[in-house]
Motif scaffolding. Structure first.
Motif, PDB file in Angstrom:
ATOM      1  N   ILE B 136       0.833  -1.205   0.000  1.00  0.00           N
ATOM      2  CA  ILE B 136       0.000   0.000   0.000  1.00  0.00           C
ATOM      3  C   ILE B 136       0.869   1.256   0.000  1.00  0.00           C
ATOM      4  O   ILE B 136       0.576   2.228  -0.700  1.00  0.00           O
ATOM      5  CB  ILE B 136      -0.975  -0.040   1.198  1.00  0.00           C
ATOM      6  N   ASP B 137       1.962   1.230   0.753  1.00  0.00           N
ATOM      7  CA  ASP B 137       2.869   2.390   0.787  1.00  0.00           C
ATOM      8  C   ASP B 137       3.435   2.691  -0.604  1.00  0.00           C
ATOM      9  O   ASP B 137       3.522   3.851  -1.011  1.00  0.00           O
ATOM     10  CB  ASP B 137       4.027   2.134   1.759  1.00  0.00           C
ATOM     11  N   GLN B 140       0.638   3.972  -2.910  1.00  0.00           N
ATOM     12  CA  GLN B 140       0.305   5.343  -2.523  1.00  0.00           C
ATOM     13  C   GLN B 140       1.385   6.333  -2.958  1.00  0.00           C
ATOM     14  O   GLN B 140       1.080   7.443  -3.407  1.00  0.00           O
ATOM     15  CB  GLN B 140       0.123   5.376  -0.998  1.00  0.00           C
ATOM     16  N   ARG B 164      -2.638  12.433   1.441  1.00  0.00           N
ATOM     17  CA  ARG B 164      -3.955  11.932   1.875  1.00  0.00           C
ATOM     18  C   ARG B 164      -4.847  11.653   0.671  1.00  0.00           C
ATOM     19  O   ARG B 164      -5.656  10.729   0.682  1.00  0.00           O
ATOM     20  CB  ARG B 164      -4.650  12.953   2.779  1.00  0.00           C
ATOM     21  N   THR B 165      -4.718  12.470  -0.365  1.00  0.00           N
ATOM     22  CA  THR B 165      -5.508  12.232  -1.570  1.00  0.00           C
ATOM     23  C   THR B 165      -5.091  10.910  -2.216  1.00  0.00           C
ATOM     24  O   THR B 165      -5.938  10.131  -2.676  1.00  0.00           O
ATOM     25  CB  THR B 165      -5.338  13.401  -2.567  1.00  0.00           C
ATOM     26  N   ALA B 167      -3.800   8.383  -0.551  1.00  0.00           N
ATOM     27  CA  ALA B 167      -4.319   7.344   0.352  1.00  0.00           C
ATOM     28  C   ALA B 167      -5.789   7.070   0.047  1.00  0.00           C
ATOM     29  O   ALA B 167      -6.229   5.909   0.024  1.00  0.00           O
ATOM     30  CB  ALA B 167      -4.150   7.783   1.806  1.00  0.00           C
ATOM     31  N   ALA B 168      -6.554   8.133  -0.201  1.00  0.00           N
ATOM     32  CA  ALA B 168      -7.977   7.976  -0.518  1.00  0.00           C
ATOM     33  C   ALA B 168      -8.158   7.219  -1.833  1.00  0.00           C
ATOM     34  O   ALA B 168      -9.051   6.377  -1.961  1.00  0.00           O
ATOM     35  CB  ALA B 168      -8.655   9.344  -0.590  1.00  0.00           C
ATOM     36  N   VAL B 170      -6.011   5.004  -3.144  1.00  0.00           N
ATOM     37  CA  VAL B 170      -5.688   3.586  -2.902  1.00  0.00           C
ATOM     38  C   VAL B 170      -6.881   2.896  -2.249  1.00  0.00           C
ATOM     39  O   VAL B 170      -7.260   1.777  -2.627  1.00  0.00           O
ATOM     40  CB  VAL B 170      -4.443   3.444  -2.001  1.00  0.00           C
ATOM     41  N   ALA B 171      -7.504   3.581  -1.278  1.00  0.00           N
ATOM     42  CA  ALA B 171      -8.673   2.999  -0.608  1.00  0.00           C
ATOM     43  C   ALA B 171      -9.816   2.794  -1.598  1.00  0.00           C
ATOM     44  O   ALA B 171     -10.497   1.758  -1.564  1.00  0.00           O
ATOM     45  CB  ALA B 171      -9.120   3.885   0.549  1.00  0.00           C
ATOM     46  N   ALA B 172     -10.013   3.765  -2.501  1.00  0.00           N
ATOM     47  CA  ALA B 172     -11.101   3.653  -3.478  1.00  0.00           C
ATOM     48  C   ALA B 172     -10.899   2.429  -4.371  1.00  0.00           C
ATOM     49  O   ALA B 172     -11.829   1.657  -4.618  1.00  0.00           O
ATOM     50  CB  ALA B 172     -11.190   4.925  -4.313  1.00  0.00           C
ATOM     51  N   GLN B 174      -8.978  -0.212  -3.687  1.00  0.00           N
ATOM     52  CA  GLN B 174      -9.061  -1.408  -2.853  1.00  0.00           C
ATOM     53  C   GLN B 174     -10.518  -1.761  -2.556  1.00  0.00           C
ATOM     54  O   GLN B 174     -10.900  -2.932  -2.590  1.00  0.00           O
ATOM     55  CB  GLN B 174      -8.292  -1.163  -1.548  1.00  0.00           C
ATOM     56  N   GLY B 175     -11.335  -0.755  -2.284  1.00  0.00           N
ATOM     57  CA  GLY B 175     -12.746  -1.006  -2.001  1.00  0.00           C
ATOM     58  C   GLY B 175     -13.472  -1.545  -3.227  1.00  0.00           C
ATOM     59  O   GLY B 175     -14.263  -2.485  -3.126  1.00  0.00           O
ATOM     60  N   GLY B 176     -13.183  -0.977  -4.388  1.00  0.00           N
ATOM     61  CA  GLY B 176     -13.800  -1.474  -5.613  1.00  0.00           C
ATOM     62  C   GLY B 176     -13.419  -2.925  -5.879  1.00  0.00           C
ATOM     63  O   GLY B 176     -14.254  -3.744  -6.274  1.00  0.00           O
ATOM     64  N   ALA B 192     -15.700   4.144  -8.545  1.00  0.00           N
ATOM     65  CA  ALA B 192     -14.715   4.707  -7.614  1.00  0.00           C
ATOM     66  C   ALA B 192     -13.628   5.451  -8.377  1.00  0.00           C
ATOM     67  O   ALA B 192     -13.261   6.578  -8.024  1.00  0.00           O
ATOM     68  CB  ALA B 192     -14.104   3.592  -6.762  1.00  0.00           C
TER      69      ALA B 192
END
Lengths: 205, 205
Positions: B136-137, B140, B164-165, B167-168, B170-172, B174-176, B192
Motif C-alpha cells: 500500500i505504501d 500510494q 492523503r488524496t 491514500a484515498a 488507494v482505498a477507493a 481497494q474497495g472497488g 470509484a
C-alpha cells in the motif's frame, strides 16, 4: 425495513421471537469463538433451545443458521451508522456520519464479524455474494439519498451522477475498512472519507 | 526498485536465479491449486529442485516460501499497472492507468492470488500485515507523485494534501476490488475510479 434476517412471514410472533433469539445467541457465540468452531450444540446451550427447535427454524442446519447470522451482522453494519446514515440532509449530518463510521471501525479493529461469516460460508458462493450485494445496495441507496439532498439544496453540483457517486463512496469506505483489517491502520479510512467529502464540497454550484 | 521478493543480498547470481525460479514455480502452482493444498513436494517437482535446495533458500520451510510468493504477487499488483502508474503526469496518463486497473481486475475476477496467500498466512499476522502495508505504501507513493505532477502543472488544486488524496485513491481502488471479489460486480471499481478522477479535476485552480 424488512431484511433477510427478519423476513419470516410464516412464523407466529412467538416463533419469530424464538428464531431471533437463536440468531442473536449464535451471533454472540460466533463473535466470541469464531464461525468454524461454533457448533449447533453451543448455540443450543447458549439460547436454551433444543436441537429439534434449531432444525425447525433452520432446516438447512448450521449453514442456514450461519447465513441468517450473516444477514443479522449485515443489518448491524448499517444500524451502527444510524441515525446519521438515514438523514444525510446537511454537511453537519454528513460529518456526523463520517465520525460514526470512523468510531465504529476503530472499535471493531481488524476483526470483522461479517467477514468471518462470509469467509466461512465461502465468499464466492451465490448465497454469500447475494448477501453482500444486498448490503452494498442498501448502503448505497442511503448515501444516494444524502447526495440528492445536497444537490437539491445546491450544496453540491447537480451534474454529479448521484448513484455512481454513492457507489464510489461505498467503495471508499469499504477500501478503508479492508486496509484497516489488513494492516491495522485506520488512516486510509479517514483519508477516504475526508477526501471524498472535501472533493464533493468543491463541486458546489 | 528492490522489493521483498528480490532482496537477497547474500546470494550469488546463480543462487538468486534459483531462488527466483522456486518462487515463480510456487506462485504458478498456488495460482492453479491454492495455497493450502500446495506442498513443498509439488514445488520441487515443478521447479526441478530438491527439498534440501528449497530449505537452503527458505530455512523456514513452507511458511517462508509462501511469504516470498506473497511478496512476488504484491510486486505483480504494481507491475500490472505499469508503465502507467509510474508516469501519471497528465490526465491522459491518469485515464490510461484507470483503464489498465479496470482491465487487470476484470481479468482477475473474484479470485485474488495475493488474497489467497494473505489468508493462508493469516491476515492478522505481523508478517502478512507488514507485507500488505508495504504494498500500500508503494502504491500510494506512486499515486502521490502523480497528484503532485497535476498540482505542479496547475491541473488540480495545490491546496489538496497530495499524500492523503493518494491514500484515498488507494482505498477507493481497494474497495472497488473488494466489492468485485465479494459480489462479482466491477461497477463499484469503475465508479470509484471515475468519480475520483472527475472530482479531482473539479478542483482545478
Amino acid at each position: 425495513m424488512p431484511t433477510a434476517s427478519t423476513a419470516t412471514p410464516r412464523l407466529t410472533a412467538k416463533g419469530a421471537a424464538t428464531r431471533r433469539r437463536i440468531i442473536e445467541g449464535a451471533a454472540a457465540e460466533i463473535r466470541e469463538r469464531g464461525a468454524a468452531s461454533t457448533t449447533l450444540d453451543d448455540v443450543c446451550a447458549r439460547t436454551a433451545t433444543s436441537k429439534s427447535q434449531i432444525f425447525h427454524y433452520f432446516p438447512g442446519g448450521k449453514e442456514e443458521l450461519l447465513l441468517a447470522v450473516a444477514a443479522r451482522e449485515a443489518d448491524r453494519v448499517l444500524e451502527d451508522q444510524q441515525p446519521h446514515l438515514g438523514k444525510l440532509a446537511s454537511w453537519q449530518a454528513w460529518h456526523d456520519w463520517r465520525d460514526a463510521v470512523i468510531a465504529r471501525y476503530r472499535k471493531q479493529g481488524i476483526h470483522c464479524p461479517l467477514g468471518v461469516l462470509i469467509t466461512e460460508l465461502g465468499r464466492s458462493t451465490p448465497a454469500a455474494q447475494a448477501l453482500t450485494a444486498h448490503l452494498i445496495d442498501r448502503w448505497q441507496a442511503a448515501l444516494r439519498a444524502g447526495i440528492r439532498h445536497l444537490q437539491d439544496t445546491g450544496e453540491i453540483s447537480r451534474q454529479l451522477d448521484a448513484d455512481r457517486t454513492a457507489a464510489a463512496l461505498v467503495a471508499a469506505v469499504q477500501g478503508g475498512v479492508t486496509i484497516l483489517m489488513s494492516t491495522g491502520r485506520i488512516s486510509h479510512l479517514e483519508a477516504a472519507l475526508d477526501t471524498s467529502l472535501t472533493l464533493l464540497r468543491t463541486t458546489r454550484n
